[in-house]
Design an enzyme around this catalytic site. Structure first.
Site, PDB file in Angstrom:
ATOM      1  N   GLY A 424      49.844  45.175  33.219  1.00 51.39           N
ATOM      2  CA  GLY A 424      50.109  44.750  34.766  1.00 51.39           C
ATOM      3  C   GLY A 424      50.659  43.414  34.657  1.00 51.39           C
ATOM      4  N   GLY A 426      51.427  40.388  37.617  1.00 48.61           N
ATOM      5  CA  GLY A 426      51.264  40.101  39.044  1.00 48.61           C
ATOM      6  C   GLY A 426      52.295  38.678  39.465  1.00 48.61           C
ATOM      7  N   GLY A 429      50.093  36.154  36.992  1.00 45.62           N
ATOM      8  CA  GLY A 429      49.706  36.153  35.643  1.00 45.62           C
ATOM      9  C   GLY A 429      50.092  37.744  35.057  1.00 45.62           C
ATOM     10  N   VAL A 431      48.308  40.764  32.883  1.00 49.22           N
ATOM     11  CA  VAL A 431      47.231  41.559  32.513  1.00 49.22           C
ATOM     12  C   VAL A 431      47.318  42.323  31.165  1.00 49.22           C
ATOM     13  CG1 VAL A 431      45.184  42.715  33.331  1.00 49.22           C
ATOM     14  CG2 VAL A 431      46.495  41.529  34.775  1.00 49.22           C
ATOM     15  N   LYS A 445      43.149  38.664  31.718  1.00 52.70           N
ATOM     16  CA  LYS A 445      44.251  38.186  32.728  1.00 52.70           C
ATOM     17  C   LYS A 445      44.698  36.955  32.406  1.00 52.70           C
ATOM     18  CE  LYS A 445      44.091  37.129  37.536  1.00 52.70           C
ATOM     19  NZ  LYS A 445      43.716  37.191  38.717  1.00 52.70           N
ATOM     20  N   ASP A 543      42.618  39.185  50.414  1.00 53.95           N
ATOM     21  CA  ASP A 543      43.849  39.940  49.968  1.00 53.95           C
ATOM     22  C   ASP A 543      43.530  41.110  49.562  1.00 53.95           C
ATOM     23  OD1 ASP A 543      46.482  40.322  49.462  1.00 53.95           O
ATOM     24  OD2 ASP A 543      46.408  39.234  47.599  1.00 53.95           O
TER      25      ASP A 543
END
Ligand SMILES: *[C@@H]1O[C@H](CO)[C@@H](O)[C@H](O)[C@H]1NC(C)=O
Ligand SMILES: *[C@@H]1O[C@H](CO)[C@@H](O)[C@H](O)[C@H]1NC(C)=O
Ligand SMILES: *[C@@H]1O[C@H](CO)[C@@H](O)[C@H](O)[C@H]1NC(C)=O
Length: 750
Positions: A424, A426, A429, A431, A445, A543
């Protein structure tokens, strides 16, 4: 009173004197002379002593009472009825007492007991956990360790199959949480949501107690039945661990009670204790102090194959005269060789010397390199907020287990951060998926860039997550502070995000039935309710969105990404200068006023719920203007009675009319423009849970269930659009959402 003590000592004396002589040398100097050594099977080492004002204890705060009317005799802390299991050099273990609240079938309280305990000079160890048993119970523990402290735990389950039978105490029928350091008082109170009415046949009581971690094994649903005797089992086997110190208000800098051959050490949180120096044993608090150990008398632990000479605090073991070597190793002593061999010995010695010098030079070079590397790591540690983190952890008394991983461990786990391991990306950063040396699969992460604010965000996440232990919150396993950028290590959640499951196929994935959607909603709501009100300091996530809700193999939801979260001291409204959140989920009130409250999470949750039952994205670029913002669109649909237009077809088929109306109304209230008019997460949990029971217990509601069912079927046969759905709730229906949004990018601060 005096008479009692005299009678007591008369009783105990002959008994203990006999023991004292029996065990002679081992008990030697552990107990004050002429004082009883034991009560039943429990040894009473000084500074503890039996009897009030008998002089056997250091002072009366260390006195214990031995009651010989029991067989065997029982020992009690001071003059209380707290029975003692044992006393060690820093702890006392006493029997715990269970608070309980039992209900009759009609929901009235049958009997209840709320326990409290107050100690002066001793404190409750952090080895203790606060444990709550029951399927419809939550319990609060309040106490004081300087500041007032309160924490709670919640056991929820609606059917016996929900309760794990593998001893897991993880929120289903059994819940546990930690207590802070330094507590010397607490009280426990129990509450119930539903007075056990729906689960009464198999669980009519809730229990709560404090006990040493691991000493209580939850046996699943059998512990919840009325005839389980779980209370007796706990009270007879689970200890509360107390920490004791000498003079809680003093430290080693002042004159101490430490006698000869012992040294003083300060105890975190106040007070000190004494311990014997190495090579000595005995009781450091009693004159003349600790005694030298005769190591030569105990060849088992101190092997010597030569001449053994005891010295103070240690011993000399040398090879017999005329030989050399290490006498502590068997067959190592060798006779001196003749002069014939001396020249070859000389050559060997020369070669050895050369090798030693060479390796010393290599060692120094290596040392310098290593030092440089260490310096760099220290720099990163500081830059990544390691120092700040340490300070914060110390000041907040956070105590969850955290592993500090080394660079090498994480590089190995991720194949040196290989591209193939990326799962992933984001805003903050990347992952990676990784496999640790012990075969655990983890998500790692790694921040993208280094700057001050990143470090703070990172510490924020660490601090928050170390305080949260919840089934539906992603578990933080540890972090690495030595890399150039901060790195966090989480449990690996295998099954992608909720967003992916809702939107990757039209109509959602096949497992996303009405019942499963409700379950996911309850899980997320429960975790949020926990964050808002069950942790030591409320946590606002800030969030919440479907991409931050992960699913595991069994489609259990887990909340993740606490980078934007905030800890909020009780009774404080937070004004934040930095608005954070994600477009489409962001609470408009918070956006306009910068006042951060837990109701902002409620709003975002409302959007997720809307997303879950409509299958629509929160911002739909392809929808018409009025429908672009899902929150507005949804609220308008509820208000104008055409909710059925937005709800997923599958939900219309599987859910009952009543349920869909109720959930629509709930979402509408969550999305209320005014935070104070939104329900709390706790209320949301209760409502969703009720909706869920409606599906999971059809037999209790069979009549209504079938009616609504056939109604929905009729509707399908006729025309869906002609059946008006009734709307509930308040009258103020105008939307505040659509026009107040300014175009701003995701996660970009204002
Ligand atoms: C010992 O225990 C018995 C039974 O609980 C009680 O009646 C008695 O008063 C106790 N004796 C002392 C000395 O505390
Ligand atoms: C639960 O019991 C308490 C005390 O008897 C009562 O005040 C409360 O109304 C009951 N709640 C429910 C949901 O039955
Ligand atoms: C113990 O051994 C050391 C070194 O061999 C020696 O200097 C010391 O005097 C010895 N001590 C005693 C008490 O024999």
């Amino acid at each position: 009173m005096l008479l009692h003590i005299m009678i007591l000592s008369l009783f105990i004396f002959p008994f203990t004197m006999a023991l004292g002589t029996l065990q002679g040398s081992t008990i030697n100097n552990i107990i004050k002379p002429n004082c009883p050594t034991h009560c039943g099977n429990v040894m009473v080492p000084y500074p503890f002593g039996i009897g009030y004002d008998t002089g056997c204890s250091l002072d009366n705060s260390f006195h214990v009472t031995c009651n010989t009317t029991y067989e065997p005799p029982k020992l009690f802390l001071r003059s209380s009825d707290f029975e003692i299991y044992n006393i060690s050099d820093s702890e006392v273990r006493i029997h715990t007492t269970v608070s309980y609240r039992c209900y009759n079938q009609d929901g009235s309280v049958r009997n209840e007991f709320d326990w409290w305990i107050s100690l002066s000079k001793f404190t409750f160890s952090q080895k203790n956990k606060f444990i709550v048993l029951g399927c419809d119970d939550y319990s609060l523990i309040r106490g004081t360790n300087g500041p007032d402290f309160s924490n709670g735990c919640l056991g929820l389950c609606s059917k016996t199959q929900d309760v794990p039978s593998n001893g897991n105490c993880s929120g289903m029928g059994c819940c546990q949480t930690s207590i802070p350091k330094g507590l010397d008082y607490f009280n426990i109170s129990l509450y119930s949501f539903d007075n056990h009415t729906s689960i009464w046949p198999w669980n009519n009581c809730g229990y709560a107690f404090v006990g040493e971690e691991g000493s209580f094994v939850f046996r699943g649903v059998t512990d919840l039945y009325a005839d389980s005797n779980v209370e007796d089992r706990i009270e007879s086997s689970v200890p509360i661990v107390l920490d004791w110190v000498i003079s809680p208000d003093a430290g080693c800098s002042e004159p101490t009670e430490c006698k000869g051959n012992s040294s003083c050490y300060d105890v975190e949180g106040g007070g000190y204790r004494c311990r014997c120096n190495t090579g000595y044993r005995g009781n450091p608090y009693l004159d003349p102090g600790c005694q030298d150990i005769d190591e030569c008398a105990d060849p088992g632990t101190n092997p010597c194959y030569g001449d053994c000479i005891n010295t103070l605090g240690s011993y000399n073991c040398t090879c017999p005269a005329g030989s050399f070597g290490n006498a502590k190793i068997e067959n190592d002593c060798q006779r001196h060789k003749d002069s014939k061999f001396s020249s070859s010995i000389f050559i060997i010695a020369m070669v050895c010397g050369l090798v030693v010098i060479l390796s010393a030079i290599m060692g120094i070079l290596y040392g310098i390199r290593r030092r440089k590397l260490m310096k760099l790591r220290e720099k990163f540690f500081e830059q990544n907020g390691g120092v700040l983190l340490q300070q914060k952890i110390n000041s907040q008394g956070s105590h969850a287990a955290m592993t500090l991983f080394s660079i090498a461990q994480l590089r190995r786990a991720t194949n040196n951060y290989s591209q193939d391991n990326i799962i992933g990306r984001g805003a903050y950063g990347v992952v990676y998926k990784g496999v640790l040396y012990d075969k655990r699969v983890v998500a790692i992460k790694k921040s993208k860039i280094v700057d001050g604010s990143q470090a703070e965000q990172f510490i924020n996440e660490v601090l928050i997550l170390t305080q949260v232990i919840h089934r539906h919150v992603v578990k933080l396993l540890g972090c690495c502070l030595e890399e150039e950028v901060p790195v966090l290590v989480y449990e690996f959640i295998s099954n992608n995000t909720l967003f992916h499951h809702i939107h990757s196929k039209s109509g959602g994935m096949s497992w996303l039935s009405w019942e499963n959607r409700l379950r996911v909603a309850v899980e997320v709501a429960g975790a949020l309710a926990y964050l808002h009100s069950e942790t030591i300091m409320p946590i606002i996530h800030r969030d919440i969105k479907s991409t931050n809700i992960l699913l595991d193999d069994n489609y259990n939801a887990k909340i993740s990404d606490f980078g934007a979260s905030r800890l909020v001291p009780l009774d404080h409204e937070q004004v934040t200068t930095l608005i954070q959140g994600t477009l489409g989920y962001l609470d408009p009130e918070y956006y306009n006023t910068s006042q951060l409250t837990d109701k902002s999470d409620v709003y975002s949750f409302g959007v997720v719920l809307a997303e879950l039952i409509t299958g629509k994205k929160p911002i739909g670029a392809d929808r018409s203007n009025a429908e672009k913002n899902l929150a507005t669109y949804f609220v308008n649909s509820v208000t104008e009675n055409h909710l059925y237009e937005v709800v997923e077809q599958r939900i219309l088929r599987e859910g009952s009319l009543e349920q869909i109306q109720a959930i629509g109304d709930l979402v509408k209230r969550c999305l209320n423009p005014h935070g104070r008019d939104r329900p709390t997460m706790k209320e949301v949990v209760v409502e969703l849970d009720n909706l869920r029971k409606f599906t999971t217990h059809p037999w209790t509601q069979q009549q209504t269930f079938q009616e609504t069912r056939s109604l929905v079927l009729d509707v399908e046969q006729l025309d869906l659009y002609e059946v008006p759905l009734i709307s509930f709730g308040t009258k103020d229906t105008e939307s505040h959402l659509s026009s107040t949004y300014m175009p701003f990018e995701e996660n970009i601060p204002r």
